[in-house]
Write a protein that holds these residues in place. Structure first.
Motif, mmCIF file in Angstrom:
data_model
loop_
_atom_site.group_PDB
_atom_site.id
_atom_site.type_symbol
_atom_site.label_atom_id
_atom_site.label_comp_id
_atom_site.label_asym_id
_atom_site.label_seq_id
_atom_site.Cartn_x
_atom_site.Cartn_y
_atom_site.Cartn_z
ATOM 1 N N ALA A 171 21.886 6.531 -10.679
ATOM 2 C CA ALA A 171 21.215 7.178 -9.547
ATOM 3 C C ALA A 171 21.903 6.913 -8.220
ATOM 4 O O ALA A 171 21.669 7.644 -7.238
ATOM 5 C CB ALA A 171 19.757 6.726 -9.485
ATOM 6 N N LEU A 225 18.940 13.656 -14.832
ATOM 7 C CA LEU A 225 19.254 12.471 -15.624
ATOM 8 C C LEU A 225 19.333 12.822 -17.106
ATOM 9 O O LEU A 225 18.456 13.513 -17.638
ATOM 10 C CB LEU A 225 18.173 11.400 -15.431
ATOM 11 C CG LEU A 225 17.978 10.884 -14.010
ATOM 12 C CD1 LEU A 225 16.593 10.289 -13.850
ATOM 13 C CD2 LEU A 225 19.047 9.849 -13.674
ATOM 14 N N ALA A 260 15.769 4.928 -11.946
ATOM 15 C CA ALA A 260 16.216 5.980 -11.024
ATOM 16 C C ALA A 260 15.332 6.031 -9.784
ATOM 17 O O ALA A 260 15.817 6.249 -8.667
ATOM 18 C CB ALA A 260 16.206 7.330 -11.738
#
Length: 392
Positions: free
Chosen positions: A119, A135, A151
């Motif tokens: 991230a 993701l 994240a």
């Protein structure tokens, strides 16, 4: 060939192939992308029957390894079809987009750290008006909820998260993630996308509560031990009046429970947890993501009709979030457990539902081992759910 978007300075293209030959499949899928120019992002979704390292290398040769991420799948979505054993490429480019890629290497218990590292591609992103973090995570490694947590530690409340967990055609052995030319396992790869135009996210499962909310009185990780102080397996079997073979045969139970997931009560929604099996000795349920002890859970139920309703609802929700601007294309993350509920003719109907929203615009994605969508509130990991990202 998928047509380009209407606005020439911004484009999304999707290429796909069902050819089992690796080289021919890549060649076929590449054609629509090569006609569009240099992409800023290429997402690779491919069956584990393909040589993903070879495919990634071909894409890096064509476009540069700094634009490619992807993963193995449990099925692929492309314009006008849902496939098994195929290959789909989803790409965007032109003016009005900026993209930054990231990856994190974890281990069996390290998905949170891996997602956190991935991230941080947000730190390198040239921000525009609208941003999302996509993701792709190992689907058979640790507790998938940790991907969202890791994240979120970086993205915070301002950047929504979407994505999915990689599959391996239901072999349940190992999944792979792609970052540039690299083939990874036990990792998370990410693409931060920032756009001048709106980005819309739709999330729907359409499973309905069969029970009143129950307290999760004992759970550990992905094992649900008791609900309202009773063995969780017994609670589920009794509530649905399960036949005798379901009560005694683990394989039959796993097939039967596909349409009877657990629902985790959040403040503003119910998140679905897929029941992957049971421990007939401990009388517990096995899920693929955390069911927190002390939380509230429902027994849920659905069927093919509810799966199709969720498909259309998620796509429409994503399109409606574009603030009235025309949609350029869709990116979909669809749970493989939803696909398994549908007979072959109804899988065709799911594609028709998607097409009723997207028209002749590009659409692509894959069947996942879990879906990611966090736009607000707690949580953000889902099972048996469709997550749609629409781009204006």
């Amino acid at each position: 060939m998928v047509p380009a978007t209407q606005e020439r300075t911004r484009w999304i293209r999707v290429g796909s192939s069902l050819d089992p030959d690796n080289d021919r499949a890549v060649e076929e899928a590449l054609q629509p992308l090569l006609q569009a120019g240099k992409p800023k992002l290429v997402l690779l979704f491919a069956s584990a029957t393909h040589d993903l390292e070879c495919v990634a290398s071909r894409l890096a040769d064509a476009f540069g390894e700094d634009v490619v991420i992807g993963c193995s799948t449990a099925g692929e979505l492309a314009p006008d079809r849902s496939s098994l054993g195929g290959l789909t490429l989803w790409a965007l480019g032109g003016e009005g987009f900026t993209v930054s890629l990231g990856m994190g290497q974890g281990g069996p218990e390290g998905l949170r750290q891996a997602a956190n590292e991935a991230a941080h591609c947000l730190d390198r992103l040239e921000r525009r008006a609208h941003t999302v973090l996509v993701l792709l995570a190992d689907g058979l490694c640790g507790d998938q909820v940790e991907v969202v947590r890791g994240a979120y530690d970086v993205a915070g409340v301002e950047v929504p998260l979407v994505g999915g967990c990689a599959g391996d055609d239901l072999a349940m052995q190992r999944t792979h993630q792609v970052f540039g030319r690299r083939l990874l396992r036990q990792s998370v790869v990410a693409a931060a996308i920032s756009s001048d135009a709106p980005l819309g996210i739709g999330v729907s499962h359409c499973w309905e509560p069969r029970s009143a909310p129950m307290l999760v009185t004992a759970s550990t990780g992905t094992e649900v031990i008791s609900l309202d102080d009773r063995p969780a397996l017994d609670v589920l079997l009794e509530a649905f009046e399960a036949p005798e073979d379901v009560r005694t045969n683990a394989e039959i139970f796993t097939s039967w429970v596909t349409t009877r997931p657990l629902g985790i009560r959040r403040r503003d929604r119910i998140e679905i947890r897929y029941v992957a099996g049971a421990d007939f000795t401990r009388r517990s349920l096995k899920t693929i993501a955390e069911v927190p002890q002390g939380g509230l859970a429902h027994l849920m139920q659905g069927d093919g009709h509810s799966v199709l309703e969720a498909t259309q609802q998620a796509c429409e929700m994503a399109a409606q979030a574009l603030e009235g601007q025309p949609m350029q294309g869709l990116l979909l993350f669809d749970c493989v457990a939803r696909r398994s509920v549908l007979a072959e003719d109804r899988i065709v109907e799911e594609v028709q539902r998607i097409n009723s929203v997207r028209g002749d615009l590009p659409v692509g994605g894959f069947y996942t081992y879990g879906e990611i969508a966090r736009t607000r509130g707690a949580g953000g990991f889902h099972n048996q759910t469709l997550v749609a990202l629409a781009l204006a």
